[in-house]
Design a protein around this motif. Structure first.
Motif, PDB file in Angstrom:
ATOM      1  N   ASN A 159       0.802  -1.232   0.000  1.00 41.93           N
ATOM      2  CA  ASN A 159       0.000   0.000   0.000  1.00 41.93           C
ATOM      3  C   ASN A 159       0.832   1.279   0.000  1.00 41.93           C
ATOM      4  O   ASN A 159       0.275   2.387   0.091  1.00 41.93           O
ATOM      5  CB  ASN A 159      -0.911   0.018   1.230  1.00 41.93           C
ATOM      6  CG  ASN A 159      -1.914  -1.111   1.218  1.00 41.93           C
ATOM      7  OD1 ASN A 159      -2.893  -1.072   0.486  1.00 41.93           O
ATOM      8  ND2 ASN A 159      -1.658  -2.142   2.010  1.00 41.93           N
ATOM      9  N   SER A 160       2.142   1.152  -0.084  1.00 43.02           N
ATOM     10  CA  SER A 160       2.998   2.331   0.027  1.00 43.02           C
ATOM     11  C   SER A 160       2.655   3.362  -1.048  1.00 43.02           C
ATOM     12  O   SER A 160       2.376   3.014  -2.191  1.00 43.02           O
ATOM     13  CB  SER A 160       4.457   1.885  -0.134  1.00 43.02           C
ATOM     14  OG  SER A 160       5.307   2.930   0.193  1.00 43.02           O
ATOM     15  N   GLY A 161       2.647   4.634  -0.656  1.00 42.76           N
ATOM     16  CA  GLY A 161       2.312   5.696  -1.614  1.00 42.76           C
ATOM     17  C   GLY A 161       0.843   6.043  -1.644  1.00 42.76           C
ATOM     18  O   GLY A 161       0.393   6.750  -2.538  1.00 42.76           O
ATOM     19  N   HIS A 162       0.100   5.582  -0.645  1.00 47.34           N
ATOM     20  CA  HIS A 162      -1.346   5.830  -0.626  1.00 47.34           C
ATOM     21  C   HIS A 162      -1.620   7.267  -0.166  1.00 47.34           C
ATOM     22  O   HIS A 162      -2.123   7.533   0.926  1.00 47.34           O
ATOM     23  CB  HIS A 162      -2.043   4.816   0.279  1.00 47.34           C
ATOM     24  CG  HIS A 162      -3.512   4.722   0.017  1.00 47.34           C
ATOM     25  ND1 HIS A 162      -4.156   5.537  -0.897  1.00 47.34           N
ATOM     26  CD2 HIS A 162      -4.470   3.923   0.527  1.00 47.34           C
ATOM     27  CE1 HIS A 162      -5.443   5.214  -0.916  1.00 47.34           C
ATOM     28  NE2 HIS A 162      -5.657   4.258  -0.058  1.00 47.34           N
ATOM     29  N   ILE A 163      -1.322   8.200  -1.052  1.00 45.42           N
ATOM     30  CA  ILE A 163      -1.296   9.628  -0.707  1.00 45.42           C
ATOM     31  C   ILE A 163      -2.680  10.185  -0.354  1.00 45.42           C
ATOM     32  O   ILE A 163      -2.786  11.218   0.307  1.00 45.42           O
ATOM     33  CB  ILE A 163      -0.656  10.424  -1.872  1.00 45.42           C
ATOM     34  CG1 ILE A 163      -0.373  11.856  -1.446  1.00 45.42           C
ATOM     35  CG2 ILE A 163      -1.499  10.317  -3.113  1.00 45.42           C
ATOM     36  CD1 ILE A 163       0.446  12.637  -2.440  1.00 45.42           C
ATOM     37  N   GLY A 164      -3.740   9.505  -0.759  1.00 44.61           N
ATOM     38  CA  GLY A 164      -5.085  10.014  -0.496  1.00 44.61           C
ATOM     39  C   GLY A 164      -5.390  10.203   0.969  1.00 44.61           C
ATOM     40  O   GLY A 164      -6.231  11.034   1.330  1.00 44.61           O
ATOM     41  N   HIS A 165      -4.699   9.457   1.825  1.00 48.61           N
ATOM     42  CA  HIS A 165      -4.994   9.573   3.255  1.00 48.61           C
ATOM     43  C   HIS A 165      -3.839  10.158   4.049  1.00 48.61           C
ATOM     44  O   HIS A 165      -3.652   9.866   5.223  1.00 48.61           O
ATOM     45  CB  HIS A 165      -5.517   8.238   3.803  1.00 48.61           C
ATOM     46  CG  HIS A 165      -6.839   7.919   3.168  1.00 48.61           C
ATOM     47  ND1 HIS A 165      -8.013   8.553   3.517  1.00 48.61           N
ATOM     48  CD2 HIS A 165      -7.141   7.127   2.117  1.00 48.61           C
ATOM     49  CE1 HIS A 165      -8.997   8.130   2.729  1.00 48.61           C
ATOM     50  NE2 HIS A 165      -8.486   7.265   1.867  1.00 48.61           N
ATOM     51  N   ILE A 166      -3.105  11.047   3.400  1.00 50.85           N
ATOM     52  CA  ILE A 166      -2.216  11.965   4.118  1.00 50.85           C
ATOM     53  C   ILE A 166      -3.057  13.187   4.474  1.00 50.85           C
ATOM     54  O   ILE A 166      -3.784  13.718   3.638  1.00 50.85           O
ATOM     55  CB  ILE A 166      -1.046  12.384   3.208  1.00 50.85           C
ATOM     56  CG1 ILE A 166      -0.045  11.244   3.090  1.00 50.85           C
ATOM     57  CG2 ILE A 166      -0.365  13.642   3.751  1.00 50.85           C
ATOM     58  CD1 ILE A 166       1.134  11.585   2.201  1.00 50.85           C
ATOM     59  N   SER A 167      -2.967  13.639   5.731  1.00 51.36           N
ATOM     60  CA  SER A 167      -3.723  14.829   6.131  1.00 51.36           C
ATOM     61  C   SER A 167      -2.980  16.088   5.700  1.00 51.36           C
ATOM     62  O   SER A 167      -1.799  16.257   5.965  1.00 51.36           O
ATOM     63  CB  SER A 167      -3.929  14.850   7.645  1.00 51.36           C
ATOM     64  OG  SER A 167      -4.662  16.012   7.996  1.00 51.36           O
ATOM     65  N   VAL A 168      -3.693  16.966   4.997  1.00 48.60           N
ATOM     66  CA  VAL A 168      -3.114  18.253   4.597  1.00 48.60           C
ATOM     67  C   VAL A 168      -3.895  19.414   5.226  1.00 48.60           C
ATOM     68  O   VAL A 168      -3.662  20.569   4.916  1.00 48.60           O
ATOM     69  CB  VAL A 168      -3.078  18.402   3.056  1.00 48.60           C
ATOM     70  CG1 VAL A 168      -2.038  17.460   2.458  1.00 48.60           C
ATOM     71  CG2 VAL A 168      -4.448  18.141   2.428  1.00 48.60           C
ATOM     72  N   ASP A 169      -4.839  19.088   6.119  1.00 50.17           N
ATOM     73  CA  ASP A 169      -5.658  20.113   6.788  1.00 50.17           C
ATOM     74  C   ASP A 169      -5.941  19.577   8.194  1.00 50.17           C
ATOM     75  O   ASP A 169      -6.888  18.825   8.407  1.00 50.17           O
ATOM     76  CB  ASP A 169      -6.953  20.330   5.992  1.00 50.17           C
ATOM     77  CG  ASP A 169      -7.788  21.477   6.553  1.00 50.17           C
ATOM     78  OD1 ASP A 169      -7.332  22.130   7.520  1.00 50.17           O
ATOM     79  OD2 ASP A 169      -8.893  21.705   6.025  1.00 50.17           O
ATOM     80  N   LEU A 170      -5.097  19.982   9.141  1.00 53.21           N
ATOM     81  CA  LEU A 170      -5.063  19.311  10.450  1.00 53.21           C
ATOM     82  C   LEU A 170      -6.417  19.294  11.153  1.00 53.21           C
ATOM     83  O   LEU A 170      -6.756  18.339  11.826  1.00 53.21           O
ATOM     84  CB  LEU A 170      -4.025  19.977  11.363  1.00 53.21           C
ATOM     85  CG  LEU A 170      -2.577  19.904  10.887  1.00 53.21           C
ATOM     86  CD1 LEU A 170      -1.644  20.495  11.943  1.00 53.21           C
ATOM     87  CD2 LEU A 170      -2.177  18.479  10.564  1.00 53.21           C
ATOM     88  N   ASP A 171      -7.172  20.375  11.007  1.00 56.98           N
ATOM     89  CA  ASP A 171      -8.489  20.456  11.656  1.00 56.98           C
ATOM     90  C   ASP A 171      -9.609  20.365  10.630  1.00 56.98           C
ATOM     91  O   ASP A 171     -10.717  20.862  10.859  1.00 56.98           O
ATOM     92  CB  ASP A 171      -8.590  21.763  12.454  1.00 56.98           C
ATOM     93  CG  ASP A 171      -7.496  21.866  13.500  1.00 56.98           C
ATOM     94  OD1 ASP A 171      -7.301  20.879  14.234  1.00 56.98           O
ATOM     95  OD2 ASP A 171      -6.803  22.907  13.557  1.00 56.98           O
ATOM     96  N   GLY A 172      -9.304  19.740   9.506  1.00 58.08           N
ATOM     97  CA  GLY A 172     -10.269  19.689   8.399  1.00 58.08           C
ATOM     98  C   GLY A 172     -11.404  18.711   8.644  1.00 58.08           C
ATOM     99  O   GLY A 172     -11.543  18.132   9.726  1.00 58.08           O
ATOM    100  N   ASP A 173     -12.225  18.546   7.602  1.00 54.65           N
ATOM    101  CA  ASP A 173     -13.400  17.695   7.708  1.00 54.65           C
ATOM    102  C   ASP A 173     -13.008  16.245   8.005  1.00 54.65           C
ATOM    103  O   ASP A 173     -11.991  15.759   7.503  1.00 54.65           O
ATOM    104  CB  ASP A 173     -14.183  17.726   6.386  1.00 54.65           C
ATOM    105  CG  ASP A 173     -14.787  19.098   6.128  1.00 54.65           C
ATOM    106  OD1 ASP A 173     -15.110  19.795   7.121  1.00 54.65           O
ATOM    107  OD2 ASP A 173     -14.916  19.475   4.948  1.00 54.65           O
ATOM    108  N   PRO A 174     -13.840  15.564   8.789  1.00 57.01           N
ATOM    109  CA  PRO A 174     -13.567  14.143   9.040  1.00 57.01           C
ATOM    110  C   PRO A 174     -13.578  13.357   7.729  1.00 57.01           C
ATOM    111  O   PRO A 174     -14.395  13.606   6.846  1.00 57.01           O
ATOM    112  CB  PRO A 174     -14.740  13.706   9.928  1.00 57.01           C
ATOM    113  CG  PRO A 174     -15.310  14.955  10.498  1.00 57.01           C
ATOM    114  CD  PRO A 174     -15.047  16.042   9.483  1.00 57.01           C
TER     115      PRO A 174
END
Ligand SMILES: [Zn+2]
Length: 317
Positions: A159-174
């Motif tokens: 699964n390495s590189g699964h960039i979709g679930h890196i957080s880029v908005d710390l307090d963003g939407d769940p």
């Protein structure tokens, strides 16, 4: 020149595709079934077995030396199991064992679908010749994979590189994954469309509220549609810049339905990258559209299988 064949399976939430593929990535036989995604696990496996039965009936099957599987994730390559989010009947499903039961003694290699796309783009597509690359699929979800040091880097579970679930908005939407402000929560097609609708964009007479319709409106200058793509581009840029800073990729390849939006996505994406990819060693990073078409998943699964088939290894994977 004689080249051995490998069997490739591309397993997604809507279709299960199979093919026999040679060492140059050419497809010689195909089979396909719809994915009965909401059915019981063994019913879904029945569709995989039907695809494999068509392939094994081919006169070319005797030349097949390995099987590669690219599956919707998460996958666990170390355990040989898959738990695709949109196939609820498969949880820790022993896909590798079941495929092996169907094909006999051939080695079976399992990777996630984002990693498969990456293998295909590296072997034959936009990342060809790049030793350090991130390839992404931006569509209903956001997935990806990495090439590091000239080789596909699937990681221990695939699964390495699964960039979709890196957080880029710390307090963003769940995010449905349990975290907040993930790249996917901002940049996936459904989220681009939802954000545009929330901000007042309305579809045309055909009622199409897809991200492609938002892209068409953005192309005509609709400011709300433009803004929704700019926000998606910003999230992608932050994720790509983080990846480049961590592992020094020099190219990011963006495919999938949203990737087809063209300049509506790539112009703000390249601009946002100058905001986030700031250190000297990431400034030469380029972002380009994917080149592989609908067979990318199959070609990538074949590339993974070729690494298990002595004598037929593709030069670039
Ligand atoms: Zn998430």
């Amino acid at each position: 020149m004689h080249t051995d064949l490998v069997a490739a399976l591309d397993i997604g939430g809507t279709k299960i595709a199979g093919a026999l593929v040679d060492g140059d990535g050419r497809i010689h036989a195909r089979a396909q079934r719809p994915t009965p995604a909401q059915e019981a696990g063994d019913t879904v496996m029945g569709a995989v077995e039907a695809v494999l039965a068509e392939l094994t009936a081919s006169p070319l099957w005797g030349r097949a030396t390995a099987v590669g599987i690219g599956s919707a994730g998460p996958v666990d390559a170390s355990a040989g199991t898959v738990s695709p989010v949109n196939v609820p009947g498969w949880r820790d499903y022993p896909l590798v064992r079941r495929v092996r039961d169907a094909v006999g003694d051939l080695p079976v290699e399992l990777i996630g679908d984002g990693v498969a796309i990456t293998a295909a783009e590296h072997w034959q597509g936009a990342a060809r010749g790049h030793d350090n690359a991130l390839c992404m699929v931006v569509s209903t979800g956001v997935g990806g994979g990495l090439v590091l040091g000239g080789r596909l880097h699937p990681g221990p579970t695939g699964n390495s590189g699964h960039i979709g679930h890196i957080s880029v908005d710390l307090d963003g939407d769940p995010c449905p994954c349990g975290a907040r402000g993930c790249v996917e929560r901002i940049a996936s097609g459904p989220n681009i469309a939802r954000r545009a609708l929330d901000a007042g964009w309305r579809p045309g007479p055909d009622g199409d509220t897809s991200a492609a319709a938002v892209a068409a409106a953005a192309r005509l200058g609709d400011p709300v549609a433009v803004a929704s793509f700019e926000r998606a581009a910003q999230a992608l840029a932050a994720g790509i810049a983080a990846t480049a800073t961590l592992v020094e990729i020099d190219i990011a390849v963006v495919g999938g339905g949203v990737g087809k939006a063209g300049d509506v996505l790539f112009t703000p994406l390249r601009k946002a990258l100058t905001d986030y990819a700031t250190l000297s060693f990431v400034q030469r990073l380029v972002v380009v559209p994917a080149q592989m078409g609908t067979d990318a998943g199959l070609v990538g699964a074949a590339a993974a299988a070729l690494t298990k088939a002595p004598g037929a290894r593709p030069a670039h994977v």
